[in-house]
Motif scaffolding. Structure first.
Motif, PDB file in Angstrom:
ATOM      1  N   PRO A  70       0.873  -1.309   0.078  1.00  0.00           N
ATOM      2  CA  PRO A  70      -0.060  -0.088   0.112  1.00  0.00           C
ATOM      3  C   PRO A  70       0.696   1.317   0.040  1.00  0.00           C
ATOM      4  CG  PRO A  70      -0.885  -1.419   1.531  1.00  0.00           C
ATOM      5  CD  PRO A  70       0.375  -2.152   1.089  1.00  0.00           C
ATOM      6  N   LYS A  71       1.897   1.233   0.871  1.00  0.00           N
ATOM      7  CA  LYS A  71       2.744   2.645   0.960  1.00  0.00           C
ATOM      8  C   LYS A  71       3.504   2.782  -0.350  1.00  0.00           C
ATOM      9  CE  LYS A  71       3.355   2.974   5.745  1.00  0.00           C
ATOM     10  NZ  LYS A  71       4.187   3.042   7.078  1.00  0.00           N
ATOM     11  N   THR A  72       3.880   1.749  -1.044  1.00  0.00           N
ATOM     12  CA  THR A  72       4.416   2.066  -2.407  1.00  0.00           C
ATOM     13  C   THR A  72       3.492   2.476  -3.290  1.00  0.00           C
ATOM     14  OG1 THR A  72       6.205   0.298  -1.525  1.00  0.00           O
ATOM     15  CG2 THR A  72       6.203   0.907  -3.950  1.00  0.00           C
ATOM     16  N   LEU A  73       2.602   1.849  -3.454  1.00  0.00           N
ATOM     17  CA  LEU A  73       1.329   2.203  -4.384  1.00  0.00           C
ATOM     18  C   LEU A  73       1.197   3.586  -4.055  1.00  0.00           C
ATOM     19  CD1 LEU A  73      -0.952  -0.714  -4.548  1.00  0.00           C
ATOM     20  CD2 LEU A  73       0.342   0.035  -6.280  1.00  0.00           C
ATOM     21  N   TYR A  74       0.771   4.151  -2.868  1.00  0.00           N
ATOM     22  CA  TYR A  74       0.343   5.419  -2.758  1.00  0.00           C
ATOM     23  C   TYR A  74       1.849   6.511  -2.951  1.00  0.00           C
ATOM     24  CZ  TYR A  74      -0.465   9.572   0.009  1.00  0.00           C
ATOM     25  OH  TYR A  74      -0.786  10.678   0.345  1.00  0.00           O
ATOM     26  N   ASN A  75       2.893   6.113  -2.701  1.00  0.00           N
ATOM     27  CA  ASN A  75       3.806   7.079  -3.190  1.00  0.00           C
ATOM     28  C   ASN A  75       4.050   7.103  -4.646  1.00  0.00           C
ATOM     29  OD1 ASN A  75       4.351   7.995  -0.511  1.00  0.00           O
ATOM     30  ND2 ASN A  75       5.823   6.163   0.137  1.00  0.00           N
ATOM     31  N   TRP A  76       3.841   5.923  -5.113  1.00  0.00           N
ATOM     32  CA  TRP A  76       4.177   5.780  -6.461  1.00  0.00           C
ATOM     33  C   TRP A  76       3.433   6.937  -7.306  1.00  0.00           C
ATOM     34  CZ3 TRP A  76       1.623   4.011 -11.077  1.00  0.00           C
ATOM     35  CH2 TRP A  76       2.556   3.638 -12.111  1.00  0.00           C
ATOM     36  N   GLY A  77       1.883   6.673  -6.624  1.00  0.00           N
ATOM     37  CA  GLY A  77       0.931   7.638  -7.256  1.00  0.00           C
ATOM     38  C   GLY A  77       1.266   9.072  -7.039  1.00  0.00           C
ATOM     39  N   GLN A  78       1.509   9.359  -5.924  1.00  0.00           N
ATOM     40  CA  GLN A  78       2.030  10.854  -5.651  1.00  0.00           C
ATOM     41  C   GLN A  78       3.011  11.304  -6.309  1.00  0.00           C
ATOM     42  OE1 GLN A  78       1.973  12.921  -1.668  1.00  0.00           O
ATOM     43  NE2 GLN A  78       2.947  10.692  -1.010  1.00  0.00           N
ATOM     44  N   VAL A  79       4.286  10.512  -6.755  1.00  0.00           N
ATOM     45  CA  VAL A  79       5.126  11.135  -7.380  1.00  0.00           C
ATOM     46  C   VAL A  79       4.985  10.997  -8.991  1.00  0.00           C
ATOM     47  CG1 VAL A  79       7.654  10.590  -8.198  1.00  0.00           C
ATOM     48  CG2 VAL A  79       7.081  10.294  -5.906  1.00  0.00           C
ATOM     49  N   LYS A  80       4.108  10.056  -9.550  1.00  0.00           N
ATOM     50  CA  LYS A  80       3.537   9.869 -10.821  1.00  0.00           C
ATOM     51  C   LYS A  80       2.838  11.479 -10.984  1.00  0.00           C
ATOM     52  CE  LYS A  80       3.564   6.690 -13.693  1.00  0.00           C
ATOM     53  NZ  LYS A  80       3.837   6.616 -15.059  1.00  0.00           N
ATOM     54  N   ALA A  81       1.991  11.987  -9.983  1.00  0.00           N
ATOM     55  CA  ALA A  81       1.297  13.291 -10.326  1.00  0.00           C
ATOM     56  C   ALA A  81       2.222  14.438 -10.167  1.00  0.00           C
ATOM     57  CB  ALA A  81       0.149  13.279  -9.032  1.00  0.00           C
ATOM     58  N   LEU A  82       3.155  14.238  -9.327  1.00  0.00           N
ATOM     59  CA  LEU A  82       4.074  15.479  -9.072  1.00  0.00           C
ATOM     60  C   LEU A  82       4.824  15.469 -10.656  1.00  0.00           C
ATOM     61  CD1 LEU A  82       5.302  15.007  -5.546  1.00  0.00           C
ATOM     62  CD2 LEU A  82       4.177  16.757  -6.282  1.00  0.00           C
ATOM     63  N   ARG A  83       5.342  14.503 -11.191  1.00  0.00           N
ATOM     64  CA  ARG A  83       6.098  14.614 -12.456  1.00  0.00           C
ATOM     65  C   ARG A  83       5.288  15.305 -13.570  1.00  0.00           C
ATOM     66  NH1 ARG A  83       8.673   9.266 -15.464  1.00  0.00           N
ATOM     67  NH2 ARG A  83       6.419   8.850 -15.924  1.00  0.00           N
ATOM     68  N   ALA A  84       3.787  14.699 -13.494  1.00  0.00           N
ATOM     69  CA  ALA A  84       2.913  15.305 -14.485  1.00  0.00           C
ATOM     70  C   ALA A  84       2.798  16.873 -14.259  1.00  0.00           C
ATOM     71  CB  ALA A  84       1.634  14.551 -14.390  1.00  0.00           C
ATOM     72  N   LEU A  85       2.472  17.232 -12.873  1.00  0.00           N
ATOM     73  CA  LEU A  85       2.457  18.644 -12.896  1.00  0.00           C
ATOM     74  C   LEU A  85       3.626  19.617 -13.209  1.00  0.00           C
ATOM     75  CD1 LEU A  85       0.705  18.279  -9.412  1.00  0.00           C
ATOM     76  CD2 LEU A  85      -0.175  19.610 -11.350  1.00  0.00           C
TER      77      LEU A  85
END
Length: 504
Positions: free
Chosen positions: A152-167
């Motif tokens: 769960p934590k890796t999935l969550y952090n992976w999603g966070q970083v994906k969004a930050l890169r996109a922004l």
């Protein structure tokens, strides 16, 4: 949560001090942070190391002086927001020319490849990309989370970083690309760097369409990953699936994909309106936008003693009640022509003082009414709030021909921006609009509601409106700036074109 970001970054940087770092091409892997191999190894025994990488990526959106050591208009995303609003002319620089900060932007000179602010957007955005890719390499991939890391934590952090890169890429597209259209989508804009790329080698320019497809993919995967993780963020400083979907709606609006933009924004409203209720009419002149816990804020940063930029901050440049540039004459106010359009029935008229249009009742420190009273620089900053989602849903619905939905969403916003005894008249007015008149009303609300939050330039270009500056602006007073003026699109920085052999 006051020191959690700082502590996890310090842990990561402490480990880094034990080894040397290489210098990659154009500093895409900043040397003050961990390499992917180091973080992957250290993360085996301390998950806070991986969190340090996430926090380091997040910090690129608000840390001051990342690009230059002494430029007091260098404080990441909120500086970018001021830049774009000044370029559009909806925000006007009214004084303080001698200080020099943001003058090249207001004077429409920052587009030039050798300008400091031009390079700042590039450098900070690619720092975000670099750190994000380092995190992805540490967990295996930016395409999908490997099964062995599928917790769960890796999935969550992976999603966070994906969004930050996109922004970060969304910022690059907004500043260095022309508005997305059939005529421009094949134009070359900026390089795309993926986690699997060799960080020591330069990248070729991607087309505007490739950049937006990359952004969209990252944001869809980000939202899905954070949803799947079922992790509830500990604080609004971190991202969640709602933040990713809000950014996705922004991207679809840029691309003119109205149906998709509406579906995403409407989903956010339908599922999250209760979690992020609009600032109420009774509070609209007293909120101050200074507390990250404000219920309407979807993504906001708690500014504290550890991360404050002090003079070098959004509040230092916008708020006369904070001791810094705005309080000593470097005034930034609303375009007088736009201010004159605000009717007495609109509570937001009270955001701006009558003489200069300064945002004395929109952005203000808790030190108000004492000018320069705040010398702690601890007011918080907001990156996304629910009002934006209502405006996206309203505009997208209108553009795709669903005027009933457009009016519904707009009226939901206006109910909290209108005194109760005036709302019936406003409702009658909005319900009587159609076609271009409805779109003009939505445009007006974009410009007033989101003033000072970094949307004016993209709105100007999307609506293709020419903006007349007022006589209060120290640059180009009373002149009309066209929406497609070449000075509103940044040239590629000279540092990049001089060092990247793949750019001709």
């Amino acid at each position: 949560m006051r020191t959690s970001i700082r502590n996890s970054i310090c842990l990561a940087c402490g480990l880094l001090a034990l080894s040397a770092c290489k210098k990659d091409f154009l500093e895409k892997d900043p040397t003050e942070l961990l390499t992917a191999d180091q973080i992957a190894e250290a993360g085996k025994w301390n998950e806070d190391v991986a969190l340090g990488f996430v926090n380091g990526t997040l910090q690129t959106f608000f840390k001051s002086l990342q690009s230059t050591p002494s430029s007091h208009d260098d404080f990441a995303q909120k500086a970018f927001d001021i830049e774009s609003d000044l370029m559009s002319g909806d925000m006007e620089l009214q004084g303080g020319q001698s200080y020099g900060w943001f003058t090249s932007v207001a004077n429409l000179l920052s587009y030039q490849k050798f300008e400091t602010l031009n390079y700042s957007v590039w450098r900070i955005s690619y720092r975000t990309v670099s750190l994000a890719n380092g995190f992805f390499r540490s967990v295996g991939s930016d395409e999908s989370v490997p099964e062995k890391q599928n917790n769960p934590k890796t999935l969550y952090n992976w999603g966070q970083v994906k969004a930050l890169r996109a922004l970060a890429y969304l910022n690059l597209a907004h500043f260095y690309g022309k508005p997305y259209s059939d005529a421009t989508k094949s134009s070359l804009v900026v390089p795309i760097y993926r986690a699997a790329d060799d960080a020591s080698k330069p990248g070729k320019l991607a087309t505007l369409d490739e950049v937006y497809q990359f952004i969209v993919k990252d944001l869809i995967q980000a939202a899905d990953s954070m949803d799947k993780s079922k992790v509830v963020r500990s604080n609004k400083q971190y991202l969640n699936a709602t933040v990713a979907r809000g950014a996705l709606a922004r991207a679809y609006m840029d691309m003119g994909q109205w149906e998709k933009a509406y579906d995403v924004a409407n989903t956010v409203i339908t599922t999250q309106a209760k979690n992020y209720p609009l600032i109420a009419a009774k509070d609209i002149l007293t909120n101050g936008f200074n507390d990250y816990k404000t219920p309407e804020f979807i993504w906001a940063i708690n500014i504290n003693e550890d991360n404050t930029g002090k003079l070098v901050s959004f509040w230092g440049h916008m708020d006369v009640f904070t001791y810094s540039y705005a309080s000593v004459g470097a005034f930034k106010g609303i375009n007088a022509n736009l201010q004159a359009e605000i009717p007495d029935t609109d509570l937001r008229k009270g955001w701006f003082n009558a003489s200069r249009g300064l945002p004395l009742s929109k952005f203000f420190s808790t030190a108000k009414p004492t000018v320069q009273g705040d010398r702690t620089w601890l007011s918080d900053i907001v990156f996304m709030r629910m009002a934006e989602m209502y405006l996206i849903a309203s505009e997208a619905a209108a553009r795709k021909g669903d005027e009933a939905s457009a009016k519904k969403h707009l009226l939901t916003l206006l109910k909290e921006r209108t005194a109760a005894d005036n709302y019936a008249a406003v409702e009658t007015k909005i319900n009587g609009l159609s076609g271009d008149d409805l779109l003009k009303e939505i445009l007006y609300n974009w410009r007033v509601e989101m003033w000072g939050e970094g949307f004016s330039l993209t709105v100007m270009k999307r609506f293709k409106i020419d903006i007349q500056r007022s006589g209060r602006n120290i640059y180009y007073p009373n002149q009309i700036i066209k929406w497609d003026d070449p000075r509103l699109t940044y040239q590629l920085p000279q540092n990049e074109t001089s060092n990247n052999p793949l750019i001709k």
